[in-house]
Enzyme design. Structure first.
Site, mmCIF file in Angstrom:
data_model
loop_
_atom_site.group_PDB
_atom_site.id
_atom_site.type_symbol
_atom_site.label_atom_id
_atom_site.label_comp_id
_atom_site.label_asym_id
_atom_site.label_seq_id
_atom_site.Cartn_x
_atom_site.Cartn_y
_atom_site.Cartn_z
ATOM 1 N N TYR A 91 15.878 2.428 7.897
ATOM 2 C CA TYR A 91 14.748 2.258 6.972
ATOM 3 C C TYR A 91 14.210 0.830 7.080
ATOM 4 C CZ TYR A 91 11.530 3.446 3.401
ATOM 5 O OH TYR A 91 10.352 3.666 2.744
ATOM 6 N N ARG A 144 -1.072 3.552 3.261
ATOM 7 C CA ARG A 144 -0.559 2.207 2.941
ATOM 8 C C ARG A 144 0.933 2.202 3.249
ATOM 9 N NH1 ARG A 144 3.177 0.461 0.797
ATOM 10 N NH2 ARG A 144 3.045 0.961 -1.378
ATOM 11 N N LYS A 162 13.134 7.888 4.525
ATOM 12 C CA LYS A 162 13.495 7.997 3.103
ATOM 13 C C LYS A 162 14.429 9.174 2.866
ATOM 14 C CE LYS A 162 11.381 5.171 0.164
ATOM 15 N NZ LYS A 162 10.351 4.716 -0.734
ATOM 16 N N GLU A 233 4.521 9.228 -1.366
ATOM 17 C CA GLU A 233 5.015 8.038 -0.685
ATOM 18 C C GLU A 233 3.918 7.312 0.092
ATOM 19 O OE1 GLU A 233 8.172 6.966 -0.788
ATOM 20 O OE2 GLU A 233 7.723 5.329 0.586
ATOM 21 N N ASP A 234 3.785 6.026 -0.174
ATOM 22 C CA ASP A 234 2.892 5.153 0.602
ATOM 23 C C ASP A 234 1.446 5.645 0.678
ATOM 24 O OD1 ASP A 234 4.850 3.324 0.820
ATOM 25 O OD2 ASP A 234 5.154 3.482 2.968
ATOM 26 N N ASP A 256 7.567 7.061 -5.594
ATOM 27 C CA ASP A 256 8.631 6.058 -5.484
ATOM 28 C C ASP A 256 8.076 4.637 -5.447
ATOM 29 O OD1 ASP A 256 11.356 5.195 -5.093
ATOM 30 O OD2 ASP A 256 10.662 4.600 -3.113
ATOM 31 N N ASP A 257 6.916 4.450 -4.806
ATOM 32 C CA ASP A 257 6.359 3.088 -4.716
ATOM 33 C C ASP A 257 6.035 2.547 -6.098
ATOM 34 O OD1 ASP A 257 6.202 3.230 -1.845
ATOM 35 O OD2 ASP A 257 4.604 4.669 -2.198
ATOM 36 N N ASN A 396 6.976 -5.933 1.548
ATOM 37 C CA ASN A 396 7.631 -5.523 2.785
ATOM 38 C C ASN A 396 6.594 -5.441 3.900
ATOM 39 O OD1 ASN A 396 10.257 -4.998 1.741
ATOM 40 N ND2 ASN A 396 9.478 -3.136 0.794
#
Ligand code: NAD
Length: 536
Positions: A91, A144, A162, A233-234, A256-257, A396
């Site tokens: 990851y 993103r 993930k 996610e993202d 999750d973000d 990150n």
């Protein structure tokens, strides 16, 4: 039917050199394997030797993903044997480079790709998946990816990674998980001109057409996998907030973000408050970045402050945000709806170091994607105002972190309470060694996954994330804190996750969101549902 071919080619059934003599006789495997019969531990040694041969992390990643495609048990046994070593390889930060080069390093495809051109056959596509009782889908549209921007379908590395962590860090059985990429095009010019880009070669679709596609996807996945939980996610900031809000009461889902990040940051801050003796409601937060992660963290912290007795106004008054156009203040005309609670009646300000002197925060949290933004001036200002300034460069991957651990520790003369999004090596300053903590969402979402899986929860609530953050903070010891850690050591992640999952499961039963009867011994029940990396 088990044949020599399926046994050796199916990563879930393949044991490689660990097939027994009886199995070799029964399935015609003699001669297709070297003569030796090994156990899993010996096989792990071989993997370790090969991983260590590669110098570049990306090559270690490619090798490990190849192993996942070849022998799932051996992959998880290896990764679970040393999470501190392998998590950064499967990851963040390595997965960032893997996504950027995805079209070039791709070997065998994994997961499901659904393009907007196939909107009318999403059910059929989902039914093509090998497993029929999928419980977790990590879903991205690639807009993103980490702090790397729009990577289109190359973002698929994130759902794959993930979901590996769901299993590695909390024992969610891999056969219940499914990585999905929604391909709506990309605005990444480099990819659009790259002959090896594996997605739709068109600009991103937005607006109503995009919303309809996501809605159709949600309806289809609910039909095909009725017990599904979607982890968004993202997605880019505004879409991420909108999609999370739109579907959270309609289907078991979370982002999750936003929510995972919020819970991990809250967990770290609760541990920091506990050991530094300063109440959460006495902290004042200044964020660099006012997107999905920043507002998610602030909203959850504000909820926790209210649970601790503060009024809503008192709670929100303690949060300030700075985005690409400066401090969020009333006179600005570009404030988005979800940023409104964080707008203050102040003079405009475009200088973050100066805003620190005016606002006097006890904590700065970097979720801006701007590497180096917490420069010496910024960090020194925090040290001037606070005995133990809280410095969280959360962006990150590593190159985007707002400062390094060494910079924060040196510029605050070893006084800061530090956690970052990407991992940093231990730092020695004036003879003392500090172990920088990583505010890695991996402390939260796998445990959330295990709790949802075990209880068959029907919804995911903010209260479940608060519970997760409290359970996380309660596992930080004084000796961890004295080493500089505000999170438990990553190598104990499996046990940490089980403890968190038990607390979340309690909350799920208490709030009537479980899909099963409460078992008499919850801990035993949850442990019995967990994946073990052993050959069957
Ligand atoms: P986002 O796109 O929703 O928000 C980014 C924000 O940064 C926006 O408000 C933007 O205006 C602001 N920004 C951009 N350039 C800036 C500048 N020069 N100065 C000040 N602000 C600036 O993204 P997000 O989902 O909120 O994620 C942001 C970062 O946080 C990413 O790098 C992501 O990897 C990181 N993140 C880390 C974790 C974690 O480690 N646990 C979890 C989630 C997100």
């Amino acid at each position: 039917m088990k044949t020599a071919f399926t046994l050796l080619q199916d990563p879930r059934q393949n044991k490689g050199t660990a097939f027994s003599k009886e199995e070799r006789d029964k399935y015609g495997l003699n001669g297709l394997l070297p003569n030796v019969i090994e156990n899993l531990d010996t096989q792990v040694l071989r993997v370790l030797g090969q991983v260590d041969e590669f110098e570049k992390p990306i090559n270690k990643y490619i090798y490990l993903m190849g192993l996942l495609e070849n022998n799932e048990t051996l992959f998880f046994k290896t990764v679970m044997s040393n999470p501190a070593k392998y998590l950064p390889l499967v990851y963040t930060p390595t997965v960032g480079e893997a996504c950027e080069t995805f079209g070039h390093i791709m070997r065998s495809p994994r997961g499901i790709y659904i393009s907007i051109k196939e909107k009318h056959r999403i059910r059929e596509i989902l039914r093509n998946w090998y497993d029929k009782d999928v419980r977790f889908a990590v879903v991205t549209d690639g807009e993103r990816i980490l702090g790397l921007g729009d990577l289109g379908v190359c973002g698929m590395g994130i759902p794959i990674g993930k979901l590996c962590l769901y299993t590695t860090c909390a024992g969610v059985p891999p056969e219940y998980t499914l990585p999905i990429t929604l391909d709506v095009g990309t605005n990444n010019k480099k990819f659009l001109n790259d002959p090896l880009y594996p997605g739709l070669r068109q600009k991103r679709v937005g607006g109503e057409e995009y919303d309809d596609f996501v809605l159709e996807f949600v309806n289809a996945i609910k039909d095909v996998f009725p017990k599904i939980c979607i982890q968004w996610e993202d997605f880019a900031g505004a879409e991420a907030v909108e999609i999370m809000g739109k579907y959270r009461d309609k289907i078991c889902s979370f982002n999750d973000d936003i929510q995972g990040t919020a819970a991990v940051a809250t967990g770290g801050l609760l541990a920091a408050c506990y050991y530094s003796g300063k109440a959460l409601t006495d902290q004042r937060f200044l964020f660099l970045g006012a997107g999905a992660a920043a507002t998610g963290i602030a909203n959850l912290l504000a909820l926790k402050m209210q649970m601790n007795g503060a009024s809503k106004e008192e709670a929100y008054d303690r949060f300030y945000m700075f985005d690409v156009n400066g401090l969020l203040v009333k006179s600005r005309k570009d404030i988005l709806d979800f940023q409104e609670p964080f707008v203050h009646d102040m003079e405009p300000n475009n200088n973050f170091a100066d805003a620190i002197l005016k606002i006097k925060p006890t904590a700065i949290i970097g979720v801006s994607t701007v590497g180096g933004a917490f420069n010496e001036q910024v960090v020194s200002n925090m040290a001037r105002l606070n005995e133990n300034p809280i410095i969280f460069p959360y962006s990150n991957p590593t190159s985007h972190a707002e400062c390094t651990a060494e910079q924060a520790i040196t510029w605050t003369k070893g006084k800061c309470i530090f956690a970052s999004g990407s991992p940093f090596a231990p730092v020695t300053y004036k003879g003392k060694t500090y172990t920088p903590g990583q505010g890695n969402n991996v402390y939260i979402f796998p445990a959330m996954g295990l709790a949802i899986f075990a209880t068959e929860a029907t919804r995911v609530t903010d209260k479940m994330f608060i519970t997760a953050s409290e359970a996380l903070a309660s596992q930080v010891s004084r000796s961890d804190f004295e080493k500089g850690l505000i999170y438990p050591p990553i190598n104990s992640i499996l046990e940490v996750s089980v403890n968190i999952a038990i607390r979340i499961a309690e909350e799920i039963f208490d709030s009537g969101l479980a899909g099963i009867e409460k078992p008499t011994n919850l801990e035993q029940y949850i442990r019995s549902k967990m994946y073990q990396p052993v050959y069957k």
